[in-house]
Design an enzyme around this catalytic site. Structure first.
Site, PDB file in Angstrom:
ATOM      1  N   GLY A   1      -3.105  -0.303 -13.198  1.00  0.00           N
ATOM      2  CA  GLY A   1      -2.502  -1.483 -12.568  1.00  0.00           C
ATOM      3  C   GLY A   1      -1.087  -1.212 -12.111  1.00  0.00           C
TER       4      GLY A   1
ATOM      5  CD  GLU B   1      -4.384   8.603  -8.927  1.00  0.00           C
ATOM      6  OE1 GLU B   1      -3.225   8.201  -9.173  1.00  0.00           O
ATOM      7  OE2 GLU B   1      -5.227   7.923  -8.310  1.00  0.00           O
TER       8      GLU B   1
ATOM      9  CB  SER C   1       0.067   7.160   2.142  1.00  0.00           C
ATOM     10  OG  SER C   1       1.456   7.360   2.325  1.00  0.00           O
TER      11      SER C   1
HETATM   12  C1  LIG Z   1      -9.624   3.767  -2.549  1.00  0.00           C
HETATM   13  C2  LIG Z   1      -8.276   3.357  -3.125  1.00  0.00           C
HETATM   14  C3  LIG Z   1      -8.125   3.275  -4.499  1.00  0.00           C
HETATM   15  C4  LIG Z   1      -6.903   2.877  -5.040  1.00  0.00           C
HETATM   16  N1  LIG Z   1      -6.807   2.752  -6.400  1.00  0.00           N
HETATM   17  C5  LIG Z   1      -5.651   2.292  -6.956  1.00  0.00           C
HETATM   18  C6  LIG Z   1      -5.573   2.067  -8.364  1.00  0.00           C
HETATM   19  O1  LIG Z   1      -6.521   2.283  -9.119  1.00  0.00           O
HETATM   20  N2  LIG Z   1      -4.418   1.561  -8.867  1.00  0.00           N
HETATM   21  C7  LIG Z   1      -3.335   1.311  -8.094  1.00  0.00           C
HETATM   22  O2  LIG Z   1      -2.318   0.887  -8.620  1.00  0.00           O
HETATM   23  N3  LIG Z   1      -3.383   1.496  -6.737  1.00  0.00           N
HETATM   24  C8  LIG Z   1      -4.512   1.975  -6.158  1.00  0.00           C
HETATM   25  N4  LIG Z   1      -4.593   2.159  -4.787  1.00  0.00           N
HETATM   26  C9  LIG Z   1      -3.452   1.762  -3.955  1.00  0.00           C
HETATM   27  C10 LIG Z   1      -2.687   2.937  -3.352  1.00  0.00           C
HETATM   28  O3  LIG Z   1      -1.928   3.605  -4.325  1.00  0.00           O
HETATM   29  C11 LIG Z   1      -1.793   2.328  -2.247  1.00  0.00           C
HETATM   30  O4  LIG Z   1      -2.665   1.782  -1.277  1.00  0.00           O
HETATM   31  C12 LIG Z   1      -0.911   3.374  -1.618  1.00  0.00           C
HETATM   32  O5  LIG Z   1       0.089   3.779  -2.505  1.00  0.00           O
HETATM   33  C13 LIG Z   1      -0.270   2.862  -0.301  1.00  0.00           C
HETATM   34  O6  LIG Z   1       0.356   1.646  -0.516  1.00  0.00           O
HETATM   35  P1  LIG Z   1       0.078   0.396   0.443  1.00  0.00           P
HETATM   36  O7  LIG Z   1      -1.398   0.226   0.564  1.00  0.00           O
HETATM   37  O8  LIG Z   1       0.861  -0.758  -0.065  1.00  0.00           O
HETATM   38  O9  LIG Z   1       0.603   0.842   1.865  1.00  0.00           O
HETATM   39  P2  LIG Z   1       2.108   0.817   2.350  1.00  0.00           P
HETATM   40  O10 LIG Z   1       2.994   1.328   1.276  1.00  0.00           O
HETATM   41  O11 LIG Z   1       2.413  -0.530   2.897  1.00  0.00           O
HETATM   42  O12 LIG Z   1       2.081   1.877   3.525  1.00  0.00           O
HETATM   43  C14 LIG Z   1       1.601   1.564   4.835  1.00  0.00           C
HETATM   44  C15 LIG Z   1       1.816   2.796   5.714  1.00  0.00           C
HETATM   45  O13 LIG Z   1       3.207   3.098   5.804  1.00  0.00           O
HETATM   46  C16 LIG Z   1       3.449   4.451   5.414  1.00  0.00           C
HETATM   47  N5  LIG Z   1       4.719   4.535   4.693  1.00  0.00           N
HETATM   48  C17 LIG Z   1       5.184   3.674   3.734  1.00  0.00           C
HETATM   49  N6  LIG Z   1       6.389   4.098   3.283  1.00  0.00           N
HETATM   50  C18 LIG Z   1       6.679   5.232   3.951  1.00  0.00           C
HETATM   51  C19 LIG Z   1       7.796   6.130   3.920  1.00  0.00           C
HETATM   52  N7  LIG Z   1       8.826   5.956   3.081  1.00  0.00           N
HETATM   53  N8  LIG Z   1       7.757   7.211   4.751  1.00  0.00           N
HETATM   54  C20 LIG Z   1       6.714   7.432   5.599  1.00  0.00           C
HETATM   55  N9  LIG Z   1       5.645   6.582   5.675  1.00  0.00           N
HETATM   56  C21 LIG Z   1       5.625   5.510   4.858  1.00  0.00           C
HETATM   57  C22 LIG Z   1       2.307   4.806   4.501  1.00  0.00           C
HETATM   58  O14 LIG Z   1       2.079   6.216   4.488  1.00  0.00           O
HETATM   59  C23 LIG Z   1       1.151   4.043   5.139  1.00  0.00           C
HETATM   60  O15 LIG Z   1       0.619   4.812   6.199  1.00  0.00           O
HETATM   61  C24 LIG Z   1      -5.794   2.568  -4.199  1.00  0.00           C
HETATM   62  C25 LIG Z   1      -5.954   2.668  -2.808  1.00  0.00           C
HETATM   63  C26 LIG Z   1      -7.167   3.049  -2.265  1.00  0.00           C
HETATM   64  C27 LIG Z   1      -7.309   3.138  -0.781  1.00  0.00           C
END
Ligand SMILES: Cc1cc2nc3c(=O)[nH]c(=O)nc-3n(C[C@H](O)[C@H](O)[C@H](O)COP(=O)(O)OP(=O)(O)OC[C@H]3O[C@@H](n4cnc5c(N)ncnc54)[C@H](O)[C@@H]3O)c2cc1C
Length: 380
Positions: free
Chosen positions: A125, A242, A360
């Site tokens: 979480g 991870e 990402s």
């Molecule tokens: C299949 C799957 C399983 C997951 N499982 C878990 C889980 O079990 N527990 C958990 O806590 N989370 C989980 N996640 C969440 C995952 O860790 C987040 O989706 C990820 O960290 C990206 O965050 P966000 O979705 O908020 O995107 P955002 O942070 O909003 O990013 C959007 C876009 O902006 C880019 N970006 C953002 N900041 C920067 C920067 N500083 N420089 C360059 N580019 C940037 C990102 O690369 C992305 O392309 C999971 C996600 C997926 C898809």
């Protein structure tokens, strides 16, 4: 001169042949179920069977349900399982690492064995609707009360949240301005009053992750993992394991995909198409590069220490291989109504998530640029 650690040679051949013998009598290879829940149940049952036979958590200490071996044995096991066509293990073993590193003995005794054997399912979480890449901005709050904490907030994209018994929750115990210094980690049973779990359906139809809402959830003092304010360090331990999963079996699975694709194409007229051959050649090369990187990572980890920023190389490479390979499979397998295309489509869709989960690809590149290459951080 760099310090060199000599790894004592071990009888890995005997270990490998023990696994092979066990697999010959205990593994029944069945077609992969289409239904996600069925797949989940099968994976969990398989993990429990492996655990009962002593094949899970090889590098964890014996007193907490492990086998007291090392990453080399883990890599061999992963290879042999993949070669035999076994279902994958649950990708949740990394959640045991923060417990092992930061937990009290009572917490390790209570949780680790059950986590590793899949008797209890855990989830992570961390992410929230407005805190993914910028995890340090998370808003879920834990407030100290007599005998424990009250936690309120919302977690997002929680993998296996619908099946989980326990969550490792990051919550703010300090001020928002403190960013990562004001975060603590809690071990939260998902059966507690105030918790609501709502499944989120992936593009391929799987209900693999969920939103988890925490409304005034009361946990005891013994739910705190590590110290107050140590949540960021705990999160980095978790994410390091991870990302740097050092999964040699993954490479074998992908090599299997390439072979499968080549076999299928050989039965069609497309087998002589130079474009198809070139794309297949590229896929084979990528999978080989990934194999070499896996071996290098096993070597690094065998010398001791937790995975650091270099785990971002593994994560980026695995993502690149998975996405390029499956895009190639789709592209060269034919039209959208072709049965070959349909077969690869589900895997292709799941592969799109690889550049998001565990941080990402852009974030992995930022980590490599700043922490490994020493380049300056960009200013907002
Ligand atoms: C299949 C799957 C399983 C997951 N499982 C878990 C889980 O079990 N527990 C958990 O806590 N989370 C989980 N996640 C969440 C995952 O860790 C987040 O989706 C990820 O960290 C990206 O965050 P966000 O979705 O908020 O995107 P955002 O942070 O909003 O990013 C959007 C876009 O902006 C880019 N970006 C953002 N900041 C920067 C920067 N500083 N420089 C360059 N580019 C940037 C990102 O690369 C992305 O392309 C999971 C996600 C997926 C898809």
């Amino acid at each position: 001169v760099n310090e060199v650690t000599i790894i004592e040679p071990r009888d890995t051949d005997a270990f490998r042949s023990r696994i092979r013998t066990w697999l010959r009598t205990n593994l029944v290879v069945e077609p992969r179920p289409v239904d996600f829940r069925e797949r989940w149940e099968r994976t969990r049952a398989w993990q429990q069977k492996l655990s009962a036979a002593g094949w899970v958590a090889l590098s964890y200490p014996v007193e907490y349900g492990g086998q007291g071996l090392g990453v080399v044995e883990e890599a061999i096991l992963s290879e042999e399982l993949a070669r035999a066509g076994a279902p994958p293990m649950l990708p949740l073993g990394h959640l045991g690492r923060p417990l092992l590193t930061h937990g009290t003995d009572a917490q390790r005794q209570r949780y680790l064995r059950k986590l590793l054997s899949a008797e209890e399912i855990w989830c992570q979480g961390f992410s929230e609707p407005t805190a993914g890449s910028d995890l340090a901005s998370l808003r879920t709050r834990a407030t100290k009360v007599e005998g424990g904490y009250v936690i309120t907030g919302q977690k997002m994209w929680t993998s296996y949240g619908v099946f989980a018994d326990m969550a490792l929750v990051l919550a703010r115990t300090g001020e928002v301005e403190e960013r990562h210094r004001g975060i603590s980690a809690f071990l939260v049973p998902l059966t507690l009053p105030g918790i609501t779990v709502r499944p989120i359906v992936l593009a391929n139809g799987d209900e693999e992750f969920a939103e988890v809402f925490l409304d005034d959830v009361v946990v005891g003092d013994d739910s705190l993992l590590g110290e107050i304010g140590q949540g960021w360090e705990i999160a980095m331990t978790t994410i390091g394991y991870e990302r740097g999963a050092v999964d040699t079996g993954y490479q074998i699975v992908f090599a299997g995909f390439v072979n499968e694709l080549a076999r299928e194409l050989s039965a069609t007229s497309r087998v002589d198409d130079s474009y198809v051959l070139r794309e297949l050649g590229k896929a084979i090369t990528l999978v080989e590069v990934m194999g070499l990187q896996c071996l290098r990572a096993v070597g690094d980890r065998a010398s001791g220490g937790a995975p650091g920023p270099e785990a971002s190389i593994d994560k980026l490479l695995m993502t690149t291989v998975e996405q390029q390979l499956l895009a190639t499979a789709l592209e060269i397998s034919g039209s959208v109504t072709d049965p070959l295309t349909t077969k690869w489509f589900d895997r292709y869709l799941y592969g799109r998530a690889a550049s998001i989960y565990g941080g990402s690809s852009q974030i992995q590149k930022n980590i490599l640029a700043t922490r490994m290459l020493g380049l300056p951080r960009s200013r907002p």
